[in-house]
Structure formats: C-alpha cells, structure tokens
Design a protein around this motif. Structure first.
Motif: not given
Length: 540
Positions: A5-9, A128-131
């Motif tokens: 998910y991080t990579i996609i975002l 991650y949560s804040e992002y």
C-alpha cells in the motif's frame, strides 16, 4: 500488505489529481501574526534562500463556483537548486482574519530522499498512520512543474480569504525554516470577455487639382507584313488583317468621338537590323507613310494633322525584348550592342556569337516584333458635367480627369461599392499619380483589401497628413499598434479631423484586446475593418 500500500501511495512520482481538501483547522493567521512569523523565520532561512532559487507560483484562479471554492495554480520548480538528499514540503493555506485551512501538501524530494521516506513509512507505524490520514496532493521530483487544482466546500468567510503557500525548505518541519509565499490576494474576479472589436476607421482622400486642359495620347502598334520590294499595305497579306483591325478600332474610337479634338497624328516606322542601315532607314520611313495613307483614307481627320517619322533600326526595342528572353550568350550580345556604335558592324558581330546559333533564334523570334509602325494620336478632351462623367466612366474612363472622377465618387456613400469602384478606376487610369494612389489606398482600406495598400502608398506623397492618416489606419488593421499611433498622432497634429477619430478607434481596439487576454479569450486571428456605417456621409 502495508508495504504494498505504501508503494502504491508513495512511489508514483508526478502523481496529480483533484481531491476534496483535507481540512485541518489551524490557528487563524492574522496579518500581524503572519508578519511576525515571516520576520522570525527570515534570518533562519536567509542562507538557504540565497543558496537556491525559490519555487515560482503561477496563479490561474481562486473563485467560487456554485457550492465550491475552486483553486487552480501552477507550481514551477524548474529553477530550484537541488542539493543531494533534497526534500521540500509545500503546504497551501487558505486563510482569513478569523479562519485558516491547510490544504493537501506537495512533497518535493529527490530519489534518495524518497527511498528514505518509503522506508520510514514501512518501519514506523505512527508515521504511516499520520501519512494515511493526511494524504498529500502529490509527491513529485524536483525540477518539474505541477498543476495544483482542488475543490473544497465554499464557506462565507472565504469571500475575504487569501492563499499562501508555506515552504518547508528542509522538509523537516522546523518552523524556523519555513517561508511563506502569497499567491492569491483574494478571490479572482470573473472577467467576461468582450466581443472582438472591429475598428471603424475614417479614411482621408485628397481632391485632385482641376486639369485645365485635358490632353491625352493614344498609342497603337501595327506589325505589318509587306511583299518583297513593296511598301503598299495589302489587308489580306500575312497577318495584316488582324493588325489593321486594331488600327481601325483606334480610328473609329478617335474619329467619331465628339468629346475629343485631335491635335496631331504621327506615324513612326521601325525595321529589324538584318539589312544595311541605309536600307532599313528607307524601309522604316516607307512603312510609316503607308500606314499614314491607310489612316487618311479611313478617317475624317484633317490631313494637315498627320506626320511621319523614320524610326530606323529598332535596337532599343531589341534590348527591351532581350531583358525577359531566355537566350544563351545574352550577356555577350548585350555587351556588343553597348560597345559597337556602327549598326552594320554591330549586327555582323552578333551573327558570329557562338557560331550563329543565338542569332538564328533572335532572327526568328525577336526580329519580327521590331518590324512595326507606331501610331500616336494626341488629342484634347472637353470638360464633363457629373452626369456626363458618370457615363464616360463606364465606357471611356481614360477621357476623365482625376478631379472629375473624384466628383463622381462624392455622389456615392463613402465605402459603398460604387464609391470604391471609382477610385479603383482612377488609380488604374493614372497608375503613377500620387493623388490617385493615395485615394486608391484609402478605397482599398474601405474595402478591407490590405494586400494592395502598401504598393499604393509607396507611390503616394508621404508628406501629406492624408498619407499619415491612411498609413496609420493600415498599421492599425494589421495589428501594428505603436506604428499606427505614431502616424495617427502626426496626422492629428497636422489638423486632420479623421486622425482624432482613428486614434479613439485604436484605443478601443487595444483596450478590447487587453480585456480579451485578461479574460483568457483567444487573440484576434485577423484584423479587418468593419463594414461601412449605415449613416450616409460624403468625403470632405
């Protein structure tokens, strides 16, 4: 799953989309607090600001659209100085004296910084949560351009809002290293483009001087064929029937017209140079006398008005023909014509050029055009009333003076087809006359024919105020507004009333173009004069 998910975002550099604002309420930024913030941060950021250029913001619009506030601006990072491991965060903020909202951020970071950012999101759940709760508008590489377009619910306080962009120059959140740039001072005023304005210029005409005695000349060439050893004209010999038909038409036109008085009729005979000069002189004289007899027998013109002239060998006519004639060794032949004065020796020298091949072509194709008789009739024309001039303008315009044509034109509405036609005819009949060309240029401008205006004005008198006015109109219709103003101001200073009107039209046109540009309308593709006004007016 979190890593994917991080990579996609994050990994999609240059990702841009339209989103609803992440409305993060902030402490309202009054003008005093803003000035204090800028002052406190200026010392800390001075070194960084001087070491690299700042981001440039192009404001497109910030306006209310129905229930939404729509913001559109371009962020230009092409002038950024980019050190290694570069990061910068751009935070658009919409604020009034009482409210302030932080809009989605733009992360600007190079590849190394982006990789580190990704690793932090993968390893740090809090980060991650804040992002995830505050998704950025875009994550972009430096040196690019980004269109920032966003819609958010419109609230009444936004009517007085401004838009700033906070630039986190280190990407670290240190408030001492944050600069603030003002992009919008308020909502963009909606400008409705005006329709394209077509100027209605006033052209200036000069009344020609009265022609005290209307003298005219009618010239005709007759290329007659004669049997060997004879000078008598035989109508059915060779090409004579066609050539004599031209002479008969001239006789009829001149001899039967009661409006003209013949002053003299001269016949000048010419010969080609292939025989001796004495023989050709006699031949040219005999030819002129033969045509004179034919003319006398077929017209009622007094015989006392006729005279004949010996033109001899027509070397000047040959020179003119050679100018436009494709011929090998032409330069050498022309040099011989210029340097050998004796006609017989000159012709012998030309025969020898290149083994006689060029001479053969000259003999067959050019010499026949030199064997001719030029008939010139000098006559005067009576003065016409306006009604007589109108009739003559249609059937025999060469009999009118420029002043008579001007008076005829003035019986029509300015800019009407009949009006324009008169001045077009005047310029055709008097192609070298400065007044005819000045008025012809004005008529062409009335018609919207810009193509012919320069060549007409080139033959007009540039010292007149009418010239300056018409040249100014031409430049205005071309879109050369500075040149137009220069000419029109000169004409106005010289007291021409039309120039003042045209200066007002010029200002209207420039204001119209500026309005349309400000409103984002397309620029004018072509500038043409408006149709002639419906109100009737005459030239002064």
């Amino acid at each position: 799953m979190k890593g994917l998910y991080t990579i996609i975002l994050v990994f999609g550099f240059m990702l841009t989309w339209t989103v609803d604002a992440q409305q993060s309420p902030r402490r309202p930024a009054t003008r005093q607090s803003q000035q204090h913030s800028e002052a406190s941060g200026s010392a800390a950021t001075a070194a960084q600001a001087s070491s690299r250029s700042r981001v440039i913001y192009q404001k497109n619009y910030m306006k209310q659209q129905g229930d939404s506030l729509v913001i559109d601006m371009d962020i230009d990072m092409t002038h950024l100085g980019v050190p290694s491991n570069f990061a910068q965060i751009l935070v658009p903020v919409i604020a009034s004296e009482t409210e302030e909202i932080e809009l989605p951020k733009v992360y600007v970071q190079d590849e190394a910084k982006n990789k580190a950012f990704m690793r932090q999101l993968e390893l740090d759940d809090k980060a991650y949560s804040e992002y995830e709760n505050n998704l950025p508008y875009a994550i972009v590489k430096p040196k690019g351009r980004l269109n920032y377009h966003i819609n958010l619910p419109y609230e009444q306080w936004m009517a007085d809002a401004v838009l700033d962009v906070e630039e986190d120059l280190c990407g670290c959140g240190d408030e001492t290293k944050i600069a603030r740039s003002r992009v919008f001072e308020g909502l963009t005023k909606e400008i409705i483009p005006q329709p394209i304005y077509k100027p209605r210029p006033q052209l200036a005409y000069i009344q020609p001087e009265v022609e005290r005695v209307k003298t005219r000349i009618e010239i005709g060439n007759a290329y007659l064929d004669f049997p060997r050893g004879k000078n008598e004209i035989f109508p059915n010999f060779g090409n004579n029937s066609i050539e004599l038909a031209k002479i008969d038409k001239m006789i009829k036109t001149i001899g039967t017209n009661k409006d003209i008085t013949v002053q003299s009729v001269s016949m000048t005979g010419y010969a080609s140079p292939e025989s001796s000069e004495p023989f050709n002189n006699e031949l040219s004289q005999a030819r002129s006398e033969s045509l004179m007899k034919y003319f006398m027998n077929n017209s009622n013109i007094s015989t006392s008005l006729f005279e004949t002239r010996m033109g001899g060998e027509d070397w000047e006519g040959l020179r003119i023909l050679l100018d436009d004639f494709p011929l090998a060794n032409k330069t050498e032949i022309i040099k011989l014509m210029n340097t050998i004065p004796d006609f017989d020796n000159r012709e012998k020298a030309i025969r020898k050029v290149a083994g006689g091949r060029p001479y053969k072509i000259i003999y067959e194709e050019l010499y026949p055009k030199l064997r001719r008789v030029v008939c010139q009739i000098d006559y005067t024309v009576k003065d016409f009333s306006i009604e007589e001039a109108k009739q003559s303008l249609e059937f025999a315009p060469q009999l009118l003076s420029l002043n008579e044509m001007y008076l005829v034109a003035n019986t029509y509405d300015v800019g009407s087809p009949e009006f324009i036609k008169v001045f077009e005819t005047a310029r055709e009949e008097f192609p070298e006359d400065p007044v005819a060309n000045l008025n012809g240029a004005a008529a062409a401008l009335e018609k919207g024919n810009l193509k012919d205006v320069p060549k007409y004005l080139q033959l007009a008198d540039p010292s007149t105020s009418e010239y300056a006015n018409n040249m100014g109109v031409y430049q205005m219709l071309k879109g050369e507004f500075r040149e137009a103003e220069r000419y029109l101001k000169r004409a106005e200073a010289e007291g021409l009333p039309a120039a003042r009107h045209n200066l007002l039209e010029l200002r209207k046109k420039v204001a119209n173009i500026n309005n349309r540009k400000e409103a984002g309308a397309d620029e004018d593709k072509m500038l043409t004069p408006a149709a002639a006004p419906q109100t009737k007016r005459k030239i002064q």
